[in-house]
Design an enzyme around this catalytic site. Structure first.
Site, PDB file in Angstrom:
ATOM      1  CG  ASP A   1      -0.182   0.113   2.398  1.00 57.52           C
ATOM      2  OD1 ASP A   1       1.098   0.073   2.493  1.00 57.52           O
ATOM      3  OD2 ASP A   1      -0.997  -0.108   3.540  1.00 57.52           O
ATOM      4  CG  HIS A   2       3.419   2.745   3.006  1.00 63.54           C
ATOM      5  ND1 HIS A   2       2.460   1.922   3.560  1.00 63.54           N
ATOM      6  CD2 HIS A   2       3.897   3.323   3.861  1.00 63.54           C
ATOM      7  CE1 HIS A   2       2.148   2.504   4.605  1.00 63.54           C
ATOM      8  NE2 HIS A   2       3.281   3.378   5.056  1.00 63.54           N
TER       9      HIS A   2
ATOM     10  CG  ASP B   1       1.632   1.988   9.202  1.00 61.84           C
ATOM     11  OD1 ASP B   1       2.138   2.384   8.113  1.00 61.84           O
ATOM     12  OD2 ASP B   1       0.926   2.768   9.919  1.00 61.84           O
TER      13      ASP B   1
ATOM     14  NE  ARG C   1       1.742  10.606  12.251  1.00 63.45           N
ATOM     15  CZ  ARG C   1       1.933   9.141  12.625  1.00 63.45           C
ATOM     16  NH1 ARG C   1       3.115   8.572  11.659  1.00 63.45           N
ATOM     17  NH2 ARG C   1       1.697   8.802  13.676  1.00 63.45           N
TER      18      ARG C   1
ATOM     19  CB  SER D   1       5.758   6.873  10.244  1.00 61.36           C
ATOM     20  OG  SER D   1       4.732   7.631   9.803  1.00 61.36           O
TER      21      SER D   1
ATOM     22  NE  ARG E   1       8.796   6.952   7.644  1.00 63.92           N
ATOM     23  CZ  ARG E   1       8.167   8.039   7.410  1.00 63.92           C
ATOM     24  NH1 ARG E   1       9.045   8.825   7.341  1.00 63.92           N
ATOM     25  NH2 ARG E   1       6.957   7.697   7.373  1.00 63.92           N
TER      26      ARG E   1
END
Length: 777
Positions: free
Chosen positions: A124-125, A189, A471, A663, A665
């Site tokens: 999806d990213h 995520d 965000r 995020s 990350r």
């Protein structure tokens, strides 16, 4: 062998054997049509909760029931909120394609043949919004062919379900297919908490945590506190579920939920749909919360039934007492919100906790010189892309069309899943949006995460966008630091698309129809579930075959097999340079930018070229310009770090409050380690990022006295003393040597436990896993 690091036997991991067995501690109700041999865990949860309640002798919150029901050792686990480290057995793992690359690379490095719990990958990213859903998806498949093939083949070989590009956003797919009341899921995520809308504890983590769970190692989580949000009244009119979390963000701020689970309860809960509850839990990430959750109710039953999971709904109904808080349960903090009086909110710009009630927005905008003309309105994303969201927004757009009006702004729609896309197309909602002037984007994250090839303004041009996303940090959506991003409901976003103005209040202000008459928009109307049922659309799921091969080309610029980090040499870390002293907010976006850098998520060396690109240097107030303390020359942050590494110079970074928010990350922790960093010293950390740093063998340390931040000069040489006696709860000492030879000593706190100290000594959690695995053979 250390029980905290027990690894499964290759013949069949203990946890997987339990999931797939017919043992009496498992309900014979499949978790998902995609996993027919994995069953609901309610009997086991019930037994574990009883064990814990007998020990603690007090009522439990819902969060506690789910967490403690998943304890690895419920009879002996130390349980103290905010203090103990819980060792848990999650039910499943979910990974999106950007983070799954590194997670799967780490899992491959572990040497294990198969994942121990049901796991999925969701593409999806890596889909950039440009021209619309079909062309953007086609382009993304071609550009990312190597990565998608790697994820598909790795998933097939190691037992991970693969959701292909175009299937939808990870959190929506989880809600539609895998989430259930009482679930404990970890996802790579930060918006994984979306699953709390179906009564599960769904927690965002780094890829290394996912590897632990997939390898059958108990997952560690510091026992969270519990914040209770009591909802009274009923949602009505223009007020939506989104306004609940926008108000909570206003109250708690971006770090008010740190170290806590946010648990909603009270009579107001029943006026919110399951997807609305998902919206609220999803954006709970913006207050730093570990996760958020709602108690089991009939809205969840209806959604489970509508998504083909009536058997799960029926079973959950039997266990309703297990899936709600006990009477008299204790919350560490209680906030009460009356839904009858809650008004629509718009939060921003530049931070998701700066809230303006709709009747104050125009006044605040003029006072702060926020651009009043709205350039782009964007609805959808993982936060607000349900059928209910789409029907409510369409009802607003239809009112405009009936008056001969279209959107004055650019207007985009991001369906959360292929199922939602197909359903809104079948039911005519997509045509309403198209007639309104909107463009339906691919079923993917798109502009919400910076995957947006925006053309309508130049970089640096001051402008306003309004979104239904979660965000809105500086540059988050379009990489333009001058873009003022505001988050609100899809309803308000659509209304502002009609007016084109930030100071438009649809509750009171009039619009001018095409014939010159004046009219007011009526409150949105919507349906929480499609009357004709969901249209599943195209089949986008690939079940794992449990075999095959995975190839990574040594010449690839997208994928790179991992080399282990060096072990600790047993000595104090001395005479280190400060790469950068960061001033102000430093999110994971500042440390490791997304957008165009997403394509390098599987190549650690290449993506490290984005390290600290947008962090503000306290020395000069500039971004990506730091002084090499050896040569005296100024240069880009990544280049300076690489020079230090090449010359064998170890370094630290110094930061401000809530360092690493945003995020989850993992690359924001991997990159400093890869480029020679050894410690990050700040006033305070965001939870996920602090854990991610520990996993990579870094030292996340906090000033015992936050004012000591001001004593540090970027030219200081840094030594961290006391590592020979490194122990839980025992502070370390930071010695900062000035250019004139004087020294400043400060106390540096840490939150390492014994197992995490072993990660540091081994060089990383993955190194430690391999050590234990080697001993177990």
């Amino acid at each position: 062998m250390n029980s905290l690091l027990r690894l499964s036997q290759l013949a069949g991991p203990a946890h997987m054997r339990a999931i797939h067995s017919s043992s009496s501690v498992w309900s014979k109700v499949p978790l998902s049509k995609f996993e027919p041999n994995a069953y609901l865990p309610y009997e086991r949860l019930s037994q574990n909760v009883k064990i814990v309640k007998d020990r603690l002798k007090r009522p439990l919150t819902l969060s506690e029931k789910i967490l403690y029901g998943h304890l690895d050792q419920p009879k002996t686990q130390d349980i103290e909120r905010g203090v103990s480290y819980l060792r848990l057995r999650p039910d499943r793992v979910a990974m999106q394609d950007a983070t799954a690359q590194m997670a799967m690379l780490q899992f491959i490095s572990s040497g294990l043949p198969k994942t121990a719990v049901p796991s999925t990958i969701h593409c999806d990213h890596l889909i950039e919004a440009q021209k619309g859903g079909v062309p953007d998806l086609t382009r993304a498949k071609e550009l990312n062919k190597e990565v998608f093939n790697f994820l598909a083949t790795a998933g097939s070989k190691y037992g991970v379900g693969f959701w292909k590009p175009g299937s939808g956003i990870i959190h929506q797919i989880i809600l539609e297919n895998y989430a259930f009341p009482g679930l404990l899921l970890i996802g790579t995520d930060s918006h994984t908490p979306n699953g709390g809308g179906l009564g599960g504890l769904c927690i965002g983590v780094g890829g290394a945590d996912a590897v632990d769970v997939m390898a059958d190692i108990p997952w560690e989580l510091k026992c969270p506190k519990v914040i209770g949000i009591k909802l009274t009244g009923k949602l009505n009119g223009w007020t939506s579920a989104k306004d609940v979390i926008l108000k909570v963000a206003d109250i708690l701020t971006v770090k008010g939920g740190t170290g806590a689970i946010v648990e909603y309860y009270g009579p107001g809960v029943d006026s919110i749909s399951a997807t609305g509850m998902g919206t609220i839990c999803n954006m709970g990430a913006e207050i730093g919360a570990t996760t958020s959750v709602f108690p089991y109710n009939e809205s969840m039953y209806k959604y489970l039934e509508a998504t083909g999971r009536k058997a799960i709904a029926d079973e959950a109904r039997k266990y309703k007492d297990l899936l709600t808080a006990d009477d008299g349960a204790h919350y560490d903090q209680i906030i009460e919100i009356n839904l009858d009086t809650l008004t629509p909110h718009v939060n921003g710009p530049f931070t998701p906790d700066l809230a303006s009630p709709i009747d104050k927005l125009g006044e605040n905008a003029k006072k702060n010189d926020w651009p009043l003309d709205v350039k782009v309105s964007l609805i959808g994303s993982c936060t607000n892309s349900s059928y209910e969201d789409m029907t409510r927004a369409a009802s607003i757009a239809k009112q405009a069309l009936d008056k001969g009006l279209k959107a004055k702004t650019i207007f985009t729609i991001t369906p959360g899943s292929e199922q939602v896309r197909a359903t809104i197309e079948r039911d005519g909602l997509s045509k309403i949006f198209s007639d309104f002037g909107g463009m339906v984007l691919a079923n993917a994250c798109g502009p919400c995460i910076g995957q947006w090839d925006r053309k309508d303004v130049k970089k640096g041009e001051k402008n306003t966008i309004v979104t239904s996303y979660n965000r809105n940090f500086t540059g988050r959506n379009d990489a333009n630091p001058a873009t003022h991003g505001f988050v609100t409901s899809p309803d308000i976003t659509t209304a502002m698309a009609i007016s084109g103005r930030l100071d438009f209040n649809p509750l009171t202000d009039e619009l001018t129809a095409a014939d010159g008459s004046k009219f007011k928009l009526q409150p949105p109307t919507g349906l929480d579930l499609p009357p004709k049922g969901y249209d599943p659309g195209e089949d986008t799921f690939q079940a794992p075959a449990g075999s095959g091969s995975v190839d990574v080309s040594p010449s690839s610029d997208r994928l790179q097999l991992l080399e282990p980090f060096d072990k600790w040499d047993g000595k104090d870390l001395t005479d280190m340079k400060i790469l950068i002293k960061v001033k102000g907010k430093c999110t994971t976006d500042h440390i490791s930018a997304a957008g165009p850098w997403l394509k390098y998520r599987g190549h650690l060396d290449n993506i490290s070229n984005n390290l600290f690109l947008t962090a503000v240097n306290a020395e000069n107030g500039e971004m990506n310009k730091v002084k090499n303390q050896v040569t005296g020359e100024y240069g880009a942050v990544p280049a300076t770090a690489r020079k230090y590494k090449a010359d064998g110079v170890r370094w630290v970074a110094v930061g401000d409050e809530n360092y690493g928010e945003g995020s989850s990350r993992e690359h924001a922790a991997l990159e400093p380690r890869h480029l020679g960093g050894r410690a990050i010293i700040v006033k305070s950390f965001a939870r996920i990022h602090e854990t991610n740093l520990k996993k990579q063998g870094m030292l996340p340390l906090t000033f015992a006295n936050p004012a000591d931040y001001d004593k540090i000069d970027p030219s200081d040489e840094v030594s961290i003393v006391g590592l020979n006696s490194f122990a839980p709860g025992k502070p370390l000492t930071g010695v900062f040597k000035k250019q004139n030879g004087s020294k400043v000593e400060v106390t540096l706190n840490h939150t390492f436990n014994e197992q995490q100290i072993e990660w540091f000594k081994a060089g990383s959690a993955l190194n430690r896993m391999k050590e234990v695995f080697a001993k177990s053979k």
